[in-house]
Write an enzyme that holds these catalytic residues in place. Structure first.
Site, PDB file in Angstrom:
ATOM      1  N   CYS A  15       0.808  -1.215   0.000  1.00 35.31           N
ATOM      2  CA  CYS A  15       0.000   0.000   0.000  1.00 35.31           C
ATOM      3  C   CYS A  15       0.840   1.263   0.000  1.00 35.31           C
ATOM      4  O   CYS A  15       0.330   2.356  -0.228  1.00 35.31           O
ATOM      5  CB  CYS A  15      -0.953  -0.012   1.189  1.00 35.31           C
ATOM      6  SG  CYS A  15      -2.300  -1.202   0.996  1.00 35.31           S
ATOM      7  N   LYS A  18       0.639   3.338  -3.263  1.00 38.63           N
ATOM      8  CA  LYS A  18      -0.554   4.098  -3.638  1.00 38.63           C
ATOM      9  C   LYS A  18      -0.209   5.544  -3.956  1.00 38.63           C
ATOM     10  O   LYS A  18       0.750   6.116  -3.439  1.00 38.63           O
ATOM     11  CB  LYS A  18      -1.565   4.093  -2.483  1.00 38.63           C
ATOM     12  CG  LYS A  18      -2.306   2.791  -2.288  1.00 38.63           C
ATOM     13  CD  LYS A  18      -3.353   2.963  -1.199  1.00 38.63           C
ATOM     14  CE  LYS A  18      -4.209   1.716  -1.037  1.00 38.63           C
ATOM     15  NZ  LYS A  18      -5.224   1.906   0.028  1.00 38.63           N
TER      16      LYS A  18
END
Length: 342
Positions: A15, A18
Site C-alpha cells: 500500500c 498508492k
C-alpha cells in the site's frame, strides 16, 4: 523490479505504492455522476467499498485492490495482496462471496513465479470462505497483483467510515509499523523477527474481527492501509467530531519504533503527514510515534468506532484472534483539530 531465483524484488510495494491522499482527493473532486438512489455508498465519502442495493434485504459490496510486491517470496506476496483486497469487504461489515484476479506480469519472466503468486492469493480466498472465479492479466514490465472482490450485506447493517459518534471508543485490531519495517528490509536492516511479525500481520485476515463486531454497537469502521492511521481516522470523522488518541495505547511492532528513530521511514508516510498534518495536534515530542501514526500499512487492521460501554468486552473477544487489539482513544466533539495525540 525483476524476478529471479524464484523470488520477486521491488523497491516500492504494498500500500506504500498508492497515490497520495492529496492527489486522489483532487482527482475525485472533479468527477460528477448522476445520483442513483440504490447506490448506498459511492466514492464521494472516501469509504472502503461501494455498496449497491439490490433489494430491501440484500446489497452487493464491491471493491478492488492491487499493488507491486513488498516481499521476495511470491507465494507470501499473493497471500498479502489477497488479504489486503478482502479487508475492504470486512471493513463494511459484509460477507465475502467471490473474487477475480488482477495480474500484471512480464511474459519473459518465469511463469512459475506467477503461479506461486496466484496460488497464494487463491489459498487466502479459500481461507476466507469465498470463491476465486477468474480474472484478467496483462503483459507488463513490472509485477502487480490483487483482487476485485464482491460481498453481500443487509442494507441496514452497513458499516460506513464517517459515522463515528462522540463518546465512542476507538478500537484498533492490528499493530502499526509494517511500512517502516518493509522500508528497513529493503536495505537489509530489518531483523528476521521484525520481518516475520510484519508478514504475520499482513497475511492475517480481518474476517474474524468483522464477524465478531456484529455482536456490539459499532457506529463506524475502516481498515488502516496506505494512508496510515491518522488519514484513515480523519476520514471517519464528520464535521462535528474529532478524536483523541492515547499514544501509550497505540499497538505497534516493537522494532518499527526503533527503525523510525533510525529514520528508516517511507515516502508514502511523508505524503500522509503532508496531507493530514495540519489537522493533527501532537502533545508529545516522540518522533517515532508520529511516524508510526502516519506510516502506510499494507493489509492493516480494522479501526472500529464502538459504543463506549461495549468496548471493553469487544476488545476481550477480538484479542483471541488479534493479540495487539487495543482501545487507542475516543471520539469527541469537534474542536480546533480533527485529531489530538496525547
Amino acid at each position: 523490479m525483476n524476478a529471479k531465483d524464484g523470488k520477486i524484488y521491488c523497491r516500492t510495494g504494498g500500500c506504500g505504492a498508492k497515490l497520495g491522499p492529496a492527489a486522489l482527493s483532487s482527482i475525485l473532486s472533479k468527477i460528477h455522476q448522476k445520483k442513483d438512489p440504490n447506490l448506498l455508498v459511492g466514492f464521494d465519502s472516501s469509504d472502503d467499498a461501494a455498496v449497491y442495493k439490490l433489494s430491501d434485504d440484500i446489497a452487493v459490496v464491491q471493491t478492488l485492490d492491487f499493488f507491486p510486491p513488498m516481499v521476495d517470496d511470491p507465494y507470501i506476496f499473493g497471500q498479502i495482496a489477497a488479504a489486503n483486497a478482502l479487508s475492504d469487504i470486512y471493513a463494511m461489515g459484509a460477507k465475502f462471496k467471490s473474487a477475480l484476479n488482477i495480474v500484471c506480469f512480464p511474459e519473459n519472466e518465469d511463469l512459475n513465479i506467477l503461479g506461486k503468486i496466484i496460488e497464494g492469493g487463491s489459498d487466502k480466498v479459500a481461507e476466507a470462505g469465498g470463491s476465486l472465479v477468474g480474472g484478467h492479466s496483462i503483459n507488463d514490465d513490472s509485477i502487480k497483483y490483487g483482487l476485485s472482490v464482491t460481498g453481500v450485506i443487509n442494507p441496514n447493517n452497513i458499516y460506513q467510515n464517517n459515522t463515528a459518534q462522540p463518546g465512542d471508543c476507538l478500537v484498533l485490531t492490528k499493530p502499526l509499523g509494517v511500512g517502516i519495517i518493509m522500508s528497513a528490509n529493503n536495505i537489509g536492516y530489518a531483523s528476521n523477527e521484525a520481518l516475520d511479525s510484519a508478514i504475520s500481520s499482513m497475511t492475517c485476515l480481518n474476517k474474524q474481527a468483522s464477524e465478531l463486531s456484529h455482536k456490539y454497537n459499532v457506529n463506524a469502521c475502516t481498515d488502516i492501509t496506505g494512508f496510515g492511521l491518522i488519514a484513515h481516522l480523519i476520514e471517519m470523522l464528520n464535521k462535528d467530531t474529532a478524536a483523541v488518541i492515547d499514544n501509550k495505547s497505540i499497538p505497534f511492532i516493537k522494532d518499527a519504533y526503533d527503525y523510525a528513530n533510525e529514520f528508516y521511514i517511507t515516502a508514502a508516510g511523508q505524503r500522509n503527514r503532508n496531507f493530514a498534518g495540519n489537522n493533527v495536534k501532537f502533545e508529545i515530542g516522540d518522533f517515532a510515534i508520529q511516524e508510526l501514526v502516519f506510516d502506510p500499512q499494507t493489509s492493516g487492521g480494522l479501526l472500529f468506532s464502538v459504543q463506549h460501554d461495549h468496548a471493553k468486552k469487544f476488545v476481550e473477544d477480538l484479542s483471541r484472534y488479534y493479540p495487539y487489539t487495543a482501545i487507542i482513544g475516543h471520539v469527541s466533539k469537534m474542536d480546533k483539530y480533527k485529531v489530538i495525540v496525547k
